[in-house]
Structure formats: structure tokens, C-alpha cells
Design a protein around this motif. Structure first.
Motif, mmCIF file in Angstrom:
data_model
loop_
_atom_site.group_PDB
_atom_site.id
_atom_site.type_symbol
_atom_site.label_atom_id
_atom_site.label_comp_id
_atom_site.label_asym_id
_atom_site.label_seq_id
_atom_site.Cartn_x
_atom_site.Cartn_y
_atom_site.Cartn_z
ATOM 1 N N UNK A 56 0.802 -1.218 0.000
ATOM 2 C CA UNK A 56 0.000 0.000 0.000
ATOM 3 C C UNK A 56 0.836 1.270 0.000
ATOM 4 N N UNK A 57 2.129 1.152 0.265
ATOM 5 C CA UNK A 57 2.940 2.335 0.500
ATOM 6 C C UNK A 57 3.112 3.204 -0.745
ATOM 7 N N UNK A 58 2.993 2.601 -1.924
ATOM 8 C CA UNK A 58 3.219 3.365 -3.162
ATOM 9 C C UNK A 58 1.923 3.746 -3.845
ATOM 10 N N UNK A 59 0.794 3.657 -3.131
ATOM 11 C CA UNK A 59 -0.500 4.020 -3.710
ATOM 12 C C UNK A 59 -1.168 5.042 -2.803
ATOM 13 N N UNK A 60 -1.635 6.129 -3.381
ATOM 14 C CA UNK A 60 -2.324 7.164 -2.607
ATOM 15 C C UNK A 60 -3.792 6.790 -2.456
ATOM 16 N N UNK A 61 -4.168 6.403 -1.260
ATOM 17 C CA UNK A 61 -5.543 6.037 -0.949
ATOM 18 C C UNK A 61 -5.920 6.644 0.394
ATOM 19 N N UNK A 62 -7.183 6.943 0.565
ATOM 20 C CA UNK A 62 -7.641 7.563 1.798
ATOM 21 C C UNK A 62 -7.409 6.646 2.990
ATOM 22 N N UNK A 63 -7.681 5.371 2.851
ATOM 23 C CA UNK A 63 -7.483 4.455 3.977
ATOM 24 C C UNK A 63 -6.011 4.339 4.356
ATOM 25 N N UNK A 64 -5.119 4.423 3.377
ATOM 26 C CA UNK A 64 -3.687 4.383 3.678
ATOM 27 C C UNK A 64 -3.265 5.646 4.427
#
Length: 686
Positions: free
Chosen positions: A285-293
Motif C-alpha cells: 500500500x505504500x506506493x499508492x495514494x488512498x484515503x485508507x492508507x
């Protein structure tokens, strides 16, 4: 036939008159559209409708595509902002509704059907994906970027600005109804086994979630509970296992269950399995911009600093979360036509929650601010007020789980915390930044005066339920989070007065006034600590209260160095030391704060030995504090709380032992700060 008058504009005439270049009375003036096309106009300009803009055409095409897809799936379109309509995001990335799994029969099937119908009816499509699958294109580009496509805002046309404000109240009612419905469905989804706890026992998982929803306002409120629990039941976009495990880790130390610990007898092992799981999931998940991240990184960042004292990792997690916020464009208020009311609420909670976390961490660590208020335009107004009047749950604040029957006031607490965070930004950027030592004294003093005025105004706007000191209320009915806000406000008063004391160019009169104001704020902090310890478990209090305890103790230590052990400040200092001692099992940063206080007392020649028995005795028996009533500063017709007077600016101050202080001698104790960098921070050095 009379001679017709000549007409310069031949296009506004019939064919005969145009050939003869005569004035024609039979044809109405031609509209600009027909003139441009070179055709005969059959209607006047008043009857012509304006040509649709490209933006309107694009929106209509999106709505058409969205309607076609809805007709194919049989779903009903979702209103946004409480009014009928559709969004570009909904059309471009519609989300499938939650579906029921395998066929069932009996009561279980009925429960699942109810949960599924409720989820379908209240489901609003999620944010668009963080990147374009074809080219990994970021969502946000500013006006200086070559990828920026400048178009006029839809809010600038057709009076939509007024429509937006008119819809706010309706949208608030809509969100309230949706939240109430989803809260009812939580229990149904739990019974039906539809909630995804990532392998954790559901009873343990629900207890951990209950603790989280009742904990610190700036970490709990960045997650919009109804959409999180809804998507937890159906795998929606506002739930992720990464976020779930970050929640479990941050509250595991407040849970008494031995199952959450690797070693049942060691509280420091609580939640280690959740942190390990978090690290495993973060790789993907570290390389994807997501609200939950973003939410998961912010929650973990806060826990790593206060609980584990891992300052560097905490800072890096928070920095990545802030970068993802910018990448997704959450800091920019989107058009009302493109975003639903639910999505707007989520965006505002994430942005303002992140902003508050940034300011609190910068304050505790003495580091520069990363998020600036001037860089985003998200309004500080939350529309979903369901949590405002919900009953406060003291599950992790009292040793005996007792319902107090008081409203949680979560929305008001979050709003007031964000307002206080804006003041913290001014303090950090304009007073305690690296460039301020070279600033002129007058400039710095003006900033400090403005900050003190802002703090006074902030305090005046607190409702009676949140400021029992100013309104002579019963501290037993004050929320623990409200007590933390009051203590934080007193801390900022001390920090805003410090430059007047430590600057060598300040006059003695100004320095003495600042010492008096700082002592009054420190005394009031101790009063808040005693009231907190009387009604709640101070050992598990939010860490912001530990920081306020530390700053208050730095003032009391200097007074004790002058007045000795027979003073009330000596008892206050011992109480502060005992408070940090009780919190050392929960917060590693409290240990650092206590060590820093020990070094300060060594400098001042103050020797205090605190043992466990003293700690327990002081926490159980509150020391009687003397009130020094100063008629010169008291405001007439104002009810006074214990040990409190109200000065002209309306800011309540506690005057214990302020009448006979040798301010010159105490001032010498503050001169130790001149050689240190951020000495009032637990992480700093003296």
C-alpha cells in the motif's frame, strides 16, 4: 411604395430589403448566433437560449452514462448534497453495491438481507482511484503545472454559490439520517458475520473498535465511522485491513484483555501482532495514494511517537500521509457537482484531522509544521453531527466502565481542536521557527500578543459543557477530551509568554507580567489534572495531557527553587511528577518528559524523591489549594471557580501564591532557557 431608409447591418433584414439595402420592418433583429453562422434568423435574441458550454456538455454526457449504467444494474441514482443529481466521479467510477454471499435460509438470511438492503440504499460511490490505470497520473496539479487544465469553477455560474450554502443544512440532515441507519446496521452485520476483522476474534475486535471511537478526537475523527463500518461489511473502498490493524495497535494498550498481548503479563507487548500485520500489509500500500492508507499512516504515526518513542519513523509515516493528501487533492475543495455530501465530509475529516495531528506532533517534538492552513481551502465545518449528542462512552477512561449519561460532543471537540491547531501553527511558524531568533523583538512581541488574544477569544467561545472553570460547573460532568483541550490551551499560554521572559531585551516589567501569567496557567493546569484524576483514570489519559503536565511542571520547578518545599507549588510539582510516573506504562514519551524534568530540577537545585506510595496517596487525596483573591483584576458580577479570577480579557487564571513571589529570583531560573533550543519540549535538551 415609400422609400425605405438605408441600413448598415444588412443581416438584420429579409432577403428583398437586404438586396436593396433598405430598412426592414418585417424581420426581428438577428441574434449573434445566426449572424456568426450566416443564416436567416427566425427568432429574436431574447428567445434564443445560450449555447451550452463544453463543461456543461461533459457533465450531461457523464450523467447520461451514469443513468444508462444504473438502468442496467437496476439501482436508483444517489442524490448528492441532499439534492437530486449526479457526479462526474460517480459516472466515471461507479462502485458495485454490497452483495449477499452464499444462499442462506432462516433468521441468518433475514438479517443478512436487511443488512444488504440497508447498505445498498445508503451506499455512495467512493473516491475515484488514486491514479489513472493507463498512465499512473496524479489526481492533483496546481496552476503552475503543465498538466493543469484551467476551467472556470461551476460554483461561479448560475448562482451555485448560494445554492451550495442553501444545501448545507439539507445535506447535514441527509448525513445524519445515513449515519443513524448505518449505526443500526453495525449490530446486524456483526451478528451475520459480515464484518471483516482480519482473523481477529469478533468480540475482541468490536471491543478494540469501541475503545478507538471513544479515544482521542483528532485520531478517531479522521475516520468517518458509518462508511468505515459499512464498507467493513462489504469490502468497500473506505475500509482496509491496513487501517483496521493500525486501529487495533493504537488502542491495544487501553484494552485489559490478555489476548491482545504477546506476553499476558507485560503490557508493553500489547498489540505487537497488529503492528507486525500492519507492516506486512504496508508493503503493498505504500506506493499508492488512498484515503485508507492516509488514515492508517496517521494513526500509526501518532502511536509510534507517544507510545513507542520512535520519533523518526513516526515523522516519516506522517510525512508520507501528508504527501498522499496532496497527491489526491484532498486539500482542495472540489466542485459541488463533482462530489457527494458524504465524500465532502470524509475529505474534510481527513484533511483537518491530519492538520491537527501535524500541529500536535510539531508542538510535542519542536519540529517545523508540514501542513499549512494557507495551502488548502477546506472549510472548518462538519455537516454530520450524529456524534455530537451521542452518549459518551467511558470504556477506556474509567477503571469501572460506567456510563455517565452525558453527550460526547465529538463534532464540537473536533472543531475546537482544529481552531486551536491554527493558533499552534502561528506559534510554531512565527515564534519558534528557525528564522525567528533573528527577527526584531518588537515583531516577535506583536506576534505573541496576537496569539494571546486569539487564545483568549478561543476560550471565550467554548460552550459551558467544555469549560467548567469559566462557568463554575461540576468537573464530574466534563468530558476528558474537554479537560485535555483546556490543559492544552494553558500550555499555549505558557509558550506564548516564554519569549517575553527569556529575551534579554525585554524589560523587567514585561518579564514579570509574563511570569505571573505563566504561573497562573500552570496552576490552572494542575487544577485540571486533579479534577481529571478524581473522575477518570489519569494513567490512561491522552498523551496531550502528559505534555501539558510537563510544561506546567517546568513552571512549578522554578517557583519551588525560590520558595522551597513549604509552598503550594511544591505539592503541584510532586503531583505533576506522579502523573508522568503513572503514564510511563502507556507512553514511552512520558518517560522522556520525566527525565527532562529531572535534568531541569538538577539545574535549579531542586531535589525531590517520588515513590509509588507518594504517587498513590497524592492521586487519591487532592491537596487543598489556597485562593488569592485580587480585587484589582476580578471582574464584577462574575462567579468565580475555585482558585480562579477573571481578568479583563475574559481569560480565567488561577492565582495561587502569586502575591509574594520574588519575580527577579524566579526570572533567573528562566534564563536557563536562553541557551537551549525548544527547552519546553519533552524531546528537547537543557
Amino acid at each position: 411604395m415609400p422609400k425605405r431608409q438605408s441600413l448598415g447591418r444588412a443581416s438584420a433584414a429579409c432577403t428583398f430589403c437586404r438586396q436593396k439595402k433598405l430598412k426592414c420592418d418585417a424581420v426581428k433583429p438577428t441574434c449573434g448566433n445566426c449572424i456568426a453562422k450566416g443564416i436567416d434568423c427566425q427568432q429574436g435574441p431574447a428567445q434564443h437560449k445560450p449555447r451550452p458550454t463544453n463543461q456543461r456538455i461533459a457533465r450531461l454526457e457523464s450523467e447520461n452514462a451514469f443513468l444508462r449504467q444504473r438502468l442496467q444494474t437496476g439501482d436508483t441514482p444517489v442524490a448528492q448534497h441532499g439534492a437530486p443529481g449526479f457526479s462526474v466521479e460517480q459516472a466515471s467510477s461507479p462502485q458495485p453495491p454490497c452483495s449477499v454471499g452464499s444462499p442462506m435460509s432462516g433468521p441468518e438470511r433475514s438479517i443478512r438481507t436487511l443488512a444488504s438492503v440497508g447498505t445498498r440504499g445508503s451506499h455512495i460511490p467512493a473516491e475515484p482511484p488514486a491514479s489513472d490505470p493507463r498512465g499512473n497520473v496524479s489526481l492533483y496539479h496546481g496552476p503552475t503545472s503543465t498538466a493543469y487544465y484551467e476551467t472556470s469553477s461551476p460554483q461561479q455560474h448560475n448562482g451555485q454559490v448560494n445554492d451550495f450554502h442553501a444545501m448545507e443544512e439539507w445535506s447535514g440532515h441527509l448525513l445524519f439520517a445515513q449515519t443513524a441507519k448505518e449505526r443500526q446496521l453495525e449490530r446486524l452485520n456483526l451478528i451475520a458475520g459480515r464484518l471483516d476483522f482480519d482473523g481477529v476474534d469478533p468480540s475482541i475486535g468490536m471491543e478494540l473498535l469501541s475503545i478507538y471511537w471513544s479515544r482521542q478526537i483528532y485520531t478517531a475523527q479522521i475516520i468517518h465511522r458509518p462508511v468505515f463500518m459499512r464498507d467493513m461489511a462489504c469490502g468497500g473502498p473506505y475500509f482496509s485491513k491496513l487501517l483496521l490493524n493500525s486501529i487495533f495497535f493504537v488502542v491495544s494498550k487501553h484494552c485489559l484483555r490478555p489476548e491482545v498481548r504477546t506476553d499476558p503479563d507485560d503490557i508493553n507487548t500489547a498489540g505487537l501482532m497488529y503492528r507486525q500485520r500492519f507492516v506486512e500489509l504496508l508493503r503493498d500500500k505504500f506506493d499508492k495514494s488512498e484515503i485508507t492508507t492516509i488514515q492508517a499512516l496517521l494513526i500509526m504515526s501518532n502511536a509510534l511517537f507517544s507510545r513507542c518513542d520512535e520519533r523518526s519513523l513516526s515523522w516519516l509515516y506522517a510525512g508520507n500521509a501528508f504527501n498522499m493528501i496532496i497527491d489526491l487533492g484532498l486539500h482542495v475543495l472540489p466542485s459541488t457537482n463533482n462530489t457527494s455530501a458524504e465524500q465532502l465530509e470524509i475529505r474534510k475529516r481527513v484533511v483537518w484531522g491530519a492538520y491537527s495531528i501535524d500541529k500536535i506532533q510539531c508542538l510535542l517534538q519542536g519540529r517545523p509544521s508540514l501542513l499549512r492552513k494557507r495551502d488548502f481551502n477546506t472549510p472548518l465545518k462538519f455537516l454530520d453531527e450524529y456524534d455530537e449528542l451521542e452518549q459518551f462512552d467511558s470504556i477506556s477512561y474509567k477503571k469501572n466502565h460506567q456510563q455517565l449519561g452525558i453527550p460526547a460532543l465529538n463534532v464540537s471537540l473536533l472543531t475546537k481542536l482544529c481552531e486551536l491547531s491554527v493558533i499552534i501553527e502561528h506559534l510554531m511558524c512565527e515564534v519558534y521557527s528557525e528564522s525567528t531568533p533573528n527577527a526584531r523583538l518588537s515583531q516577535k512581541m506583536n506576534v505573541c500578543e496576537r496569539i494571546k488574544s486569539d487564545l483568549s477569544q478561543w476560550r471565550k467561545t467554548l460552550p459551558p459543557q467544555m469549560d467548567y472553570i469559566a462557568h463554575s460547573g461540576d468537573p464530574g460532568f466534563v468530558l476528558p477530551q474537554a479537560l485535555c483541550l483546556l490543559a492544552l490551551c494553558n500550555t499555549l499560554v505558557i509558550l506564548s509568554e516564554r519569549p517575553f521572559i527569556t529575551d534579554s531585551h525585554s524589560s523587567a516589567i514585561v518579564a514579570h507580567e509574563s511570569i505571573t501569567a505563566s504561573t497562573a496557567a500552570a496552576n490552572q493546569t494542575v487544577q485540571i489534572l486533579r479534577d481529571y484524576a478524581q473522575h477518570y483514570s489519569i494513567g490512561s489519559a491522552p498523551y496531550v495531557l502528559s505534555y501539558a503536565t510537563y510544561v506546567s511542571a517546568t513552571i512549578h520547578a522554578r517557583i519551588v527553587a525560590h520558595k522551597g518545599k513549604g509552598s503550594v507549588s511544591f505539592q503541584s510539582l510532586i503531583f505533576c511528577l506522579n502523573t508522568l510516573e503513572e503514564q510511563k506504562d502507556i507512553y514511552a514519551a512520558a518517560i522522556k518528559a520525566r527525565q527532562n524534568l529531572d535534568r531541569l530540577m538538577d539545574h535549579l537545585g531542586v531535589n525531590i524523591v517520588v515513590n509509588d506510595s507518594t504517587s498513590g496517596e497524592i492521586c487519591r487525596n487532592s491537596v487543598q489549594l489556597q485562593t488569592v483573591h485580587d480585587e484589582s483584576v476580578a471582574t464584577p458580577n462574575k462567579t468565580q471557580a475555585v482558585g480562579t479570577t477573571f481578568v479583563e480579557n475574559g481569560f480565567p487564571q488561577t492565582n495561587w501564591e502569586l502575591s509574594n513571589l520574588d519575580l527577579d529570583a524566579i526570572l533567573q531560573g528562566f534564563l536557563l532557557d536562553r541557551d537551549g533550543q525548544f527547552p519546553l519540549y519533552p524531546m528537547g535538551t537543557l
